[in-house]
Design an enzyme around this catalytic site. Structure first.
Site, PDB file in Angstrom:
ATOM      1  N   LYS A 136      -0.931   2.351   1.702  1.00 39.01           N
ATOM      2  CA  LYS A 136       0.560   2.649   0.918  1.00 39.01           C
ATOM      3  C   LYS A 136       1.354   1.676   1.580  1.00 39.01           C
ATOM      4  O   LYS A 136       2.459   1.331   0.771  1.00 39.01           O
ATOM      5  CB  LYS A 136       0.834   4.039   1.293  1.00 39.01           C
ATOM      6  N   TYR A 159      -5.077   5.361   5.082  1.00 39.10           N
ATOM      7  CA  TYR A 159      -3.861   5.926   3.889  1.00 39.10           C
ATOM      8  C   TYR A 159      -2.838   5.000   4.376  1.00 39.10           C
ATOM      9  O   TYR A 159      -2.137   4.517   3.305  1.00 39.10           O
ATOM     10  CB  TYR A 159      -3.826   7.227   4.093  1.00 39.10           C
TER      11      TYR A 159
END
Length: 241
Positions: A151, A147
């Protein structure tokens, strides 16, 4: 004439707040969703915002979905890349499928969604691309190597693409939310929120989805025409850049 905005993951959580806020600001809004038909139908019934189902990790599905939106509503002038998933695991336990699922949905989707609308924005000499990244793309987070990598990649995408769009009236920006009081976050044990999360947020509370939505409304507006390649951190002071 109202401008047309497309919000991915736009029927739940932060995405739903963004869709509603853009509609309230005068935009014609289309909300994409991936799989929760019941939630999407409820959102449409409550807001009147049309919903369109496709998987943002699939380029062909994105191209077809955007074509459907543009046929039904008109050319997409504001794109909010909000859709995202988590598949958290410590890295020594993380599987290839967990890695790929998050990278495909949270990072590759930016190409899949933005590429089909980019030529139209260039031709019209106007566009707004707003990517919802995360505080964890800035500071990292244990158990979220996939993640955090995705991001952080969102921010790199924004910094590069903004330079290509700048002279054509297209701005490209990122918003990096901290802990926001979505259904998912509020499902965390309140004791954990109180003891492990809030002490790290100087303002002493979770953010609200509507606060992220207001950031989007500003970046989508004509007033934000001089703001591009930027990362707007909305995290209550939890991480300062």
């Amino acid at each position: 004439m109202s401008r047309i905005a497309l919000v991915t993951g736009g029927s739940r959580g932060i995405g739903a707040a963004i869709s509603v806020a853009l509609k309230a600001a005068g935009y014609k809004v289309a909300a994409n969703y991936a799989g929760n038909d019941e939630a999407a139908a409820k959102f449409h019934a409550e807001t009147g915002i049309p919903v369109f189902k496709w998987d943002v990790s699939d380029f062909d599905a994105c191209a077809a979905g955007i074509a459907k939106v543009e046929a039904d509503i008109g050319p997409v002038e504001v794109l909010v890349n909000n859709a995202g998933i988590t598949r958290d695991a410590m890295f020594h336990r993380m599987t290839r499928d967990q890695w790929n699922a998050v990278i495909n949905t949270n990072l590759n989707s930016l190409f899949n969604m933005t590429r089909p609308v980019w030529e139209g924005m260039r031709a019209r000499k106007f566009g707004r691309v707003i990517c919802i990244s995360s505080i964890n793309g800035q500071k990292g987070q244990m158990g979220q190597a996939n993640y955090s990598a995705a991001k952080a990649g969102d921010v790199g995408f924004v910094k590069a693409l903004s330079q290509e769009g700048a002279k054509l009236g297209i701005t490209v920006n990122a918003i990096n939310p901290g802990y926001i009081g979505t259904e998912m976050v509020r499902a965390i044990d309140p004791a954990i929120i109180e003891k492990a999360i809030l002490p790290h947020i100087p303002v002493g509370r979770l953010g609200e989805p509507s606060e992220i939505a207001r950031c989007v409304v500003f970046l989508a507006s004509d007033d934000a025409g001089f703001v591009t390649g930027s990362t707007l951190s909305a995290n209550g002071g939890q991480y300062l850049t």
